[in-house]
Design a protein around this motif. Structure first.
Motif, short mmCIF file in Angstrom:
data_model
loop_
_atom_site.label_atom_id
_atom_site.label_comp_id
_atom_site.label_asym_id
_atom_site.label_seq_id
_atom_site.Cartn_x
_atom_site.Cartn_y
_atom_site.Cartn_z
N LEU A 47 0.83 -1.19 0.00
CA LEU A 47 0.00 0.00 0.00
C LEU A 47 0.87 1.25 0.00
CD1 LEU A 47 -2.81 1.40 0.41
CD2 LEU A 47 -2.33 1.26 2.86
N VAL A 48 0.51 2.20 -0.85
CA VAL A 48 1.18 3.49 -0.86
C VAL A 48 0.32 4.54 -0.15
CG1 VAL A 48 2.10 5.35 -2.31
CG2 VAL A 48 2.37 2.96 -3.01
N ALA A 49 -0.93 4.66 -0.60
CA ALA A 49 -1.84 5.65 -0.02
C ALA A 49 -3.26 5.24 -0.35
CB ALA A 49 -1.55 7.04 -0.56
N ILE A 50 -4.16 5.58 0.55
CA ILE A 50 -5.57 5.23 0.35
C ILE A 50 -6.45 6.37 0.82
CG2 ILE A 50 -5.84 4.08 2.57
CD1 ILE A 50 -7.51 1.94 1.01
N SER A 51 -7.55 6.57 0.12
CA SER A 51 -8.51 7.61 0.46
C SER A 51 -9.88 6.97 0.65
CB SER A 51 -8.59 8.63 -0.69
OG SER A 51 -9.64 9.55 -0.46
N ALA A 52 -10.47 7.20 1.82
CA ALA A 52 -11.78 6.63 2.13
C ALA A 52 -12.83 7.74 2.21
CB ALA A 52 -11.72 5.86 3.44
N SER A 53 -14.07 7.32 2.19
CA SER A 53 -15.16 8.28 2.32
C SER A 53 -15.00 9.09 3.59
CB SER A 53 -16.50 7.54 2.34
OG SER A 53 -16.68 6.79 1.18
N GLY A 54 -15.34 10.36 3.52
CA GLY A 54 -15.17 11.24 4.67
C GLY A 54 -13.79 11.86 4.73
N ASP A 55 -13.11 11.86 3.58
CA ASP A 55 -11.79 12.49 3.49
C ASP A 55 -10.77 11.86 4.42
OD1 ASP A 55 -13.37 15.70 3.01
OD2 ASP A 55 -12.62 14.26 1.52
N ILE A 56 -10.90 10.58 4.65
CA ILE A 56 -9.93 9.85 5.46
C ILE A 56 -8.82 9.35 4.55
CG2 ILE A 56 -9.58 7.85 6.92
CD1 ILE A 56 -12.56 8.09 7.68
N THR A 57 -7.58 9.62 4.93
CA THR A 57 -6.45 9.17 4.13
C THR A 57 -5.46 8.43 5.02
OG1 THR A 57 -5.30 11.27 4.43
CG2 THR A 57 -6.66 11.05 2.46
N ASN A 58 -4.69 7.56 4.37
CA ASN A 58 -3.65 6.83 5.09
C ASN A 58 -2.48 6.62 4.13
OD1 ASN A 58 -2.56 5.48 7.30
ND2 ASN A 58 -3.20 3.48 6.52
N TYR A 59 -1.28 6.73 4.65
CA TYR A 59 -0.09 6.63 3.83
C TYR A 59 0.90 5.61 4.41
CZ TYR A 59 -1.55 11.12 1.82
OH TYR A 59 -2.26 12.12 1.20
N ALA A 60 1.67 5.01 3.53
CA ALA A 60 2.80 4.21 3.98
C ALA A 60 3.81 5.15 4.62
CB ALA A 60 3.43 3.48 2.79
#
Length: 122
Positions: A47-60
């Protein structure tokens, strides 16, 4: 038929920037997440980066502070702005989406793009 089409890869020098785009097309009822993974030669996809509903993001951890993921929900498109690129960022980058196809949401299905090569080299 849902498709994810990526663009924006290429060759860049260390310290440079690239912007990847991924557009989801077809009949889509709802998108839960859109994100980017990468796979370097002889390594597992990560995983590099992910965007979920509600403007939630997560990064390596390896890309925090250098990469930024964003979405245009009206266009079902996700972007990855990559700055301060390093040779270790060299990989095939895959777009991923977890979404409900069709006219209603009975289950979320996982979709992948075809991949786009990013090469960081002088």
């Amino acid at each position: 038929q849902v498709q994810l089409v990526e663009s924006g890869g290429g060759l860049v020098q260390p310290g440079g920037s690239l912007r990847l785009s991924c557009a989801a097309s077809g009949r889509i009822f709802r998108i839960r997440t859109m994100g980017w993974y990468r796979q370097a030669p002889e390594k597992q996809r990560e995983l590099v980066a992910i965007s979920a509903s509600g403007d939630i993001t997560n990064y390596a951890d390896s890309v925090k502070g250098r990469f930024t993921i964003s979405r245009d929900n009206a266009k079902n498109t996700v972007y990855l702005q990559m700055n301060s690129l390093k040779p270790e960022d060299t990989a095939v980058y895959y777009c991923n989406a977890l979404l409900c196809p069709g006219y209603s949401c009975t289950s979320f299905d996982n979709y992948w793009g075809q991949g786009t090569q990013v090469t960081v080299s002088s």
